[in-house]
Design a protein around this motif. Structure first.
Motif, PDB file in Angstrom:
ATOM      1  N   GLU A  89       1.595  12.695  10.145  1.00 48.27           N
ATOM      2  CA  GLU A  89       1.393  11.252  10.968  1.00 48.27           C
ATOM      3  C   GLU A  89      -0.077  11.065  10.813  1.00 48.27           C
ATOM      4  O   GLU A  89      -1.047  12.017  11.386  1.00 48.27           O
ATOM      5  CB  GLU A  89       2.204  11.361  12.369  1.00 48.27           C
ATOM      6  N   CYS A  90      -0.607   9.667  10.821  1.00 43.25           N
ATOM      7  CA  CYS A  90      -1.951   9.573  10.874  1.00 43.25           C
ATOM      8  C   CYS A  90      -2.550   9.778  12.277  1.00 43.25           C
ATOM      9  O   CYS A  90      -1.783   9.559  13.040  1.00 43.25           O
ATOM     10  CB  CYS A  90      -2.010   7.773  10.411  1.00 43.25           C
ATOM     11  N   SER A  91      -3.530  10.292  12.364  1.00 41.60           N
ATOM     12  CA  SER A  91      -4.258  10.732  13.579  1.00 41.60           C
ATOM     13  C   SER A  91      -4.743   9.521  14.355  1.00 41.60           C
ATOM     14  O   SER A  91      -4.992   9.698  15.462  1.00 41.60           O
ATOM     15  CB  SER A  91      -5.234  11.840  13.265  1.00 41.60           C
ATOM     16  N   LYS A 145       0.820  -0.934   0.039  1.00 42.94           N
ATOM     17  CA  LYS A 145       0.119  -0.067   0.075  1.00 42.94           C
ATOM     18  C   LYS A 145       0.948   1.555  -0.023  1.00 42.94           C
ATOM     19  O   LYS A 145       1.564   1.503   0.893  1.00 42.94           O
ATOM     20  CB  LYS A 145      -0.920   0.014   1.309  1.00 42.94           C
ATOM     21  N   LEU A 146       0.908   1.956  -1.195  1.00 38.02           N
ATOM     22  CA  LEU A 146       1.677   3.277  -1.230  1.00 38.02           C
ATOM     23  C   LEU A 146       0.930   4.279  -1.075  1.00 38.02           C
ATOM     24  O   LEU A 146       0.412   4.892  -2.024  1.00 38.02           O
ATOM     25  CB  LEU A 146       2.170   3.228  -2.885  1.00 38.02           C
ATOM     26  N   ILE A 147       0.857   4.968   0.265  1.00 42.65           N
ATOM     27  CA  ILE A 147       0.099   6.090   0.605  1.00 42.65           C
ATOM     28  C   ILE A 147       0.910   7.432   0.937  1.00 42.65           C
ATOM     29  O   ILE A 147       0.081   8.225   1.328  1.00 42.65           O
ATOM     30  CB  ILE A 147      -1.020   5.669   1.701  1.00 42.65           C
ATOM     31  N   GLY A 148       2.196   7.135   0.882  1.00 46.90           N
ATOM     32  CA  GLY A 148       3.034   8.144   1.412  1.00 46.90           C
ATOM     33  C   GLY A 148       3.033   9.329   0.588  1.00 46.90           C
ATOM     34  O   GLY A 148       3.692  10.396   1.133  1.00 46.90           O
ATOM     35  N   ARG A 163       1.214   4.197  12.933  1.00 43.11           N
ATOM     36  CA  ARG A 163       2.542   4.669  12.831  1.00 43.11           C
ATOM     37  C   ARG A 163       2.778   5.391  11.340  1.00 43.11           C
ATOM     38  O   ARG A 163       3.794   5.907  11.164  1.00 43.11           O
ATOM     39  CB  ARG A 163       3.638   3.729  13.173  1.00 43.11           C
ATOM     40  N   TRP A 164       1.977   5.261  10.611  1.00 42.52           N
ATOM     41  CA  TRP A 164       2.316   5.527   9.203  1.00 42.52           C
ATOM     42  C   TRP A 164       2.428   7.004   8.862  1.00 42.52           C
ATOM     43  O   TRP A 164       1.534   7.840   9.511  1.00 42.52           O
ATOM     44  CB  TRP A 164       1.293   5.000   8.256  1.00 42.52           C
ATOM     45  N   ILE A 165       3.335   7.410   8.021  1.00 43.27           N
ATOM     46  CA  ILE A 165       3.461   8.964   7.597  1.00 43.27           C
ATOM     47  C   ILE A 165       3.063   9.143   6.281  1.00 43.27           C
ATOM     48  O   ILE A 165       2.854   8.020   5.571  1.00 43.27           O
ATOM     49  CB  ILE A 165       4.995   9.183   7.821  1.00 43.27           C
ATOM     50  N   TYR A 166       2.749  10.289   6.067  1.00 45.13           N
ATOM     51  CA  TYR A 166       2.379  10.644   4.504  1.00 45.13           C
ATOM     52  C   TYR A 166       2.749  12.093   4.346  1.00 45.13           C
ATOM     53  O   TYR A 166       2.839  13.033   5.414  1.00 45.13           O
ATOM     54  CB  TYR A 166       0.867  10.535   4.251  1.00 45.13           C
ATOM     55  N   LEU A 167       2.703  12.508   3.154  1.00 42.67           N
ATOM     56  CA  LEU A 167       2.708  13.901   2.836  1.00 42.67           C
ATOM     57  C   LEU A 167       1.420  14.286   2.532  1.00 42.67           C
ATOM     58  O   LEU A 167       0.775  13.788   1.464  1.00 42.67           O
ATOM     59  CB  LEU A 167       3.508  14.109   1.225  1.00 42.67           C
ATOM     60  N   ASP A 168       0.992  15.502   3.191  1.00 40.47           N
ATOM     61  CA  ASP A 168      -0.435  16.025   3.254  1.00 40.47           C
ATOM     62  C   ASP A 168      -0.250  17.179   2.071  1.00 40.47           C
ATOM     63  O   ASP A 168       0.238  18.079   2.377  1.00 40.47           O
ATOM     64  CB  ASP A 168      -0.712  16.536   4.593  1.00 40.47           C
TER      65      ASP A 168
END
Length: 203
Positions: free
Chosen positions: A150-152, A4-7, A157-162
């Motif tokens: 960081e996911c709320s 799953k590529l959500i970053g 623990r997953w991180i993403y670019l908002d």
């Protein structure tokens, strides 16, 4: 295995190759073959390169260990960035060393729009790390650092670019953590006797 590529960036997706929810985290790259598959899915290496690496290093463990170490150093830097603090120097030095090793094997070539570093197809097991190190340094040297979030969900623990216009994305994925959060609120409202339905879709 489909990752799953959500970053929003390969380096962030690399960081997210530890899945699950704390404290029951799951290693998504338990073997060298998984590392190669991840790099192929993200487009960091092509099918030919992936095939050569799988054939040449079926029992490879040293490169996998280095990948896990590089990911740990990246996580330390990213979490320090999110906390507004400075990472320990040895984390940056480790990323530097991985990047220098990648550049030592790189070739400068003309791409569609400009010149860029690239790597010829290789059956060296560590070659899978070269574009990863390159993308990590690319992220750390870009304005995208300001978009890190960081996911709320408390134990995710997953991180993403908002990249939302108002920087109001709340979850790593709307169809996992987002759905779960709305369901928890819906059940809480039902228990409290609230007539409110499922809250409006948030992103």
């Amino acid at each position: 295995m489909a990752f799953k590529l959500i970053g929003g960036h390969p380096a962030v997706d690399f960081l997210n190759t530890v899945g699950g929810f704390e404290p029951a985290l799951v290693e998504l790259l338990p073997s060298y073959a998984d590392l190669v598959a991840w790099a192929e899915q993200t487009g960091l290496i092509g099918p030919e390169q992936a095939g050569r690496l799988r054939a040449a290093a079926r029992q490879e463990t040293a490169t996998l260990a280095r990948a896990h170490e590089l990911r740990a150093h990246l996580e330390a830097v990213i979490r320090a960035e999110l906390a507004g603090t400075a990472p320990d120097r040895h984390h940056l030095d480790a990323i530097h060393d991985a990047y220098v090793a990648a550049l030592a094997a790189a070739r400068l070539g003309r791409g569609p729009a400009a010149y860029a570093w690239g790597w010829p197809a290789s059956d060296e097991p560590e070659s899978v790390l070269w574009p990863i190190a390159d993308r990590i340094v690319g992220l750390l040297g870009s304005a995208d650092l300001a978009r890190l979030a960081e996911c709320s969900t408390a134990n995710c623990r997953w991180i993403y670019l908002d990249r939302t216009k108002n920087h109001n994305r709340r979850w790593c994925s709307d169809d996992t953590c987002g759905v779960n959060a709305r369901m928890r609120r819906y059940r809480a409202a039902r228990r409290a006797g609230s007539p409110a339905g499922v809250p409006a879709r948030e992103r």
